[in-house]
Design an enzyme around this catalytic site. Sequence first.
Site, PDB file in Angstrom:
ATOM      1  N   GLN A   9       0.826  -1.205   0.000  1.00 29.80           N
ATOM      2  CA  GLN A   9       0.000   0.000   0.000  1.00 29.80           C
ATOM      3  C   GLN A   9       0.863   1.259   0.000  1.00 29.80           C
ATOM      4  O   GLN A   9       1.934   1.294   0.600  1.00 29.80           O
ATOM      5  CB  GLN A   9      -0.922   0.007   1.220  1.00 29.80           C
ATOM      6  CG  GLN A   9      -2.129   0.901   1.038  1.00 29.80           C
ATOM      7  CD  GLN A   9      -3.268   0.517   1.962  1.00 29.80           C
ATOM      8  OE1 GLN A   9      -3.351  -0.594   2.436  1.00 29.80           O
ATOM      9  NE2 GLN A   9      -4.164   1.452   2.205  1.00 29.80           N
ATOM     10  N   SER A  94       3.394  -6.679   2.646  1.00 28.83           N
ATOM     11  CA  SER A  94       2.070  -6.566   3.258  1.00 28.83           C
ATOM     12  C   SER A  94       0.994  -7.105   2.316  1.00 28.83           C
ATOM     13  O   SER A  94       0.963  -8.303   2.043  1.00 28.83           O
ATOM     14  CB  SER A  94       1.815  -5.121   3.693  1.00 28.83           C
ATOM     15  OG  SER A  94       0.643  -5.024   4.473  1.00 28.83           O
ATOM     16  N   LEU A  95       0.110  -6.251   1.764  1.00 25.58           N
ATOM     17  CA  LEU A  95      -0.910  -6.764   0.848  1.00 25.58           C
ATOM     18  C   LEU A  95      -0.265  -7.453  -0.353  1.00 25.58           C
ATOM     19  O   LEU A  95      -0.863  -8.352  -0.971  1.00 25.58           O
ATOM     20  CB  LEU A  95      -1.836  -5.635   0.364  1.00 25.58           C
ATOM     21  CG  LEU A  95      -1.350  -4.767  -0.805  1.00 25.58           C
ATOM     22  CD1 LEU A  95      -1.763  -5.352  -2.153  1.00 25.58           C
ATOM     23  CD2 LEU A  95      -1.851  -3.370  -0.671  1.00 25.58           C
ATOM     24  N   ARG A 119     -10.013  -7.520   3.533  1.00 27.38           N
ATOM     25  CA  ARG A 119      -8.877  -7.156   4.386  1.00 27.38           C
ATOM     26  C   ARG A 119      -8.835  -5.643   4.595  1.00 27.38           C
ATOM     27  O   ARG A 119      -8.665  -5.160   5.715  1.00 27.38           O
ATOM     28  CB  ARG A 119      -7.578  -7.640   3.742  1.00 27.38           C
ATOM     29  CG  ARG A 119      -6.307  -7.443   4.571  1.00 27.38           C
ATOM     30  CD  ARG A 119      -5.137  -8.074   3.820  1.00 27.38           C
ATOM     31  NE  ARG A 119      -3.867  -7.961   4.520  1.00 27.38           N
ATOM     32  CZ  ARG A 119      -2.988  -6.978   4.363  1.00 27.38           C
ATOM     33  NH1 ARG A 119      -3.269  -5.980   3.522  1.00 27.38           N
ATOM     34  NH2 ARG A 119      -1.838  -6.970   5.034  1.00 27.38           N
ATOM     35  N   HIS A 203      -0.556  -3.427  11.040  1.00 25.21           N
ATOM     36  CA  HIS A 203       0.517  -4.280  11.543  1.00 25.21           C
ATOM     37  C   HIS A 203       0.888  -3.997  12.992  1.00 25.21           C
ATOM     38  O   HIS A 203       2.062  -3.841  13.330  1.00 25.21           O
ATOM     39  CB  HIS A 203       1.752  -4.185  10.632  1.00 25.21           C
ATOM     40  CG  HIS A 203       1.474  -4.635   9.231  1.00 25.21           C
ATOM     41  ND1 HIS A 203       1.189  -5.950   8.905  1.00 25.21           N
ATOM     42  CD2 HIS A 203       1.388  -3.944   8.068  1.00 25.21           C
ATOM     43  CE1 HIS A 203       0.956  -6.037   7.612  1.00 25.21           C
ATOM     44  NE2 HIS A 203       1.054  -4.836   7.078  1.00 25.21           N
ATOM     45  N   GLN A 252      -0.026 -11.969   9.884  1.00 21.14           N
ATOM     46  CA  GLN A 252       0.522 -10.791   9.203  1.00 21.14           C
ATOM     47  C   GLN A 252      -0.282  -9.524   9.490  1.00 21.14           C
ATOM     48  O   GLN A 252       0.259  -8.425   9.490  1.00 21.14           O
ATOM     49  CB  GLN A 252       0.561 -11.095   7.698  1.00 21.14           C
ATOM     50  CG  GLN A 252       1.271 -10.080   6.850  1.00 21.14           C
ATOM     51  CD  GLN A 252       0.426  -9.682   5.659  1.00 21.14           C
ATOM     52  OE1 GLN A 252      -0.678  -9.193   5.803  1.00 21.14           O
ATOM     53  NE2 GLN A 252       0.959  -9.907   4.470  1.00 21.14           N
TER      54      GLN A 252
END
Length: 311
Positions: A9, A94-95, A119, A203, A252
Amino acid sequence: MRAFVFPGQGSQKVGMGADLAAASAFAREVFEEVDEALGQSLFRIMTEGPEDQLTLTENAQPAIMANAIAVLRVLEKEGGIVLADKADYVAGHSLGEYTALCASGAFSLSDTARLLKLRGQSMQAAVPVGVGAMAALLGADIAKATALAEAAAEGQVCTVANDNDPTQVVLSGHKEAIERAVAMVKDYEIKRGVLLPVSAPFHCPLMQPAADAMAEALDKTRPGTLRVALFANVTASVASDPDEVRRLLVEQVTGRVRWRESAVAMREAGVETFVELGGKVVGPMIKRSAGEVEIASATTMAEIEELAKVI
């Protein structure tokens, strides 16, 4: 050895995917499939905006994924490249981990889009707006960042969210604690602390409701067999068992993105070339972390054509 890596992101921008879609029917098919899976015109938001709609976490996450998979699809279909033949590992920031899993065949494109939409919605809903924050620490290594986070917490959540490279660490947690950390950077010989324009504290433990939502979703949409092994964010180590991958995707959401450690671990595993698809963000982080490695990237038709010649 070669790893294919995918951005996270923040790499979204209005206009993304437009030129590629104009140049390739295979790219258009990706964007159409994602739109259909989500029941919305995400591609229109990607190409025309408005920016505040694209920046929404629930839109940005599937958009970044769709853009990267479109690049991969064109590379495969028009460049004659088979990912499983060319990649020893995949990884994503991440994503981007979901993009990597889609690329490796663990999730279908439609399922990946739906999972990332959920998500994004779950991460946004986990913490009321204004309660959490994130800050980038520039000129900070992990030791300095950890010490600062512990000092600034004062009973609130303040933790390392992203260990991006030896010069950049991101903190996440309660807004007051993050603001305290930014104010204290000079005490820890950190060059700068910059509050990030994000809508939620990703996170960190405040994301537990989102982790619960993803656990439920991933129970219904389980990862399949990986054609290429994944270097996972939360462990910075290889994962190829679908059950383990599912567990790590849930962890995660609240866990640290160990990108610097992943880059070093992939280099130690023998990876000499990293190929970033859909952005030019995580490659430079890898270069700063892993040193003597080759970085390639592709986002445009011309770059895809060039990449197909050299890999």
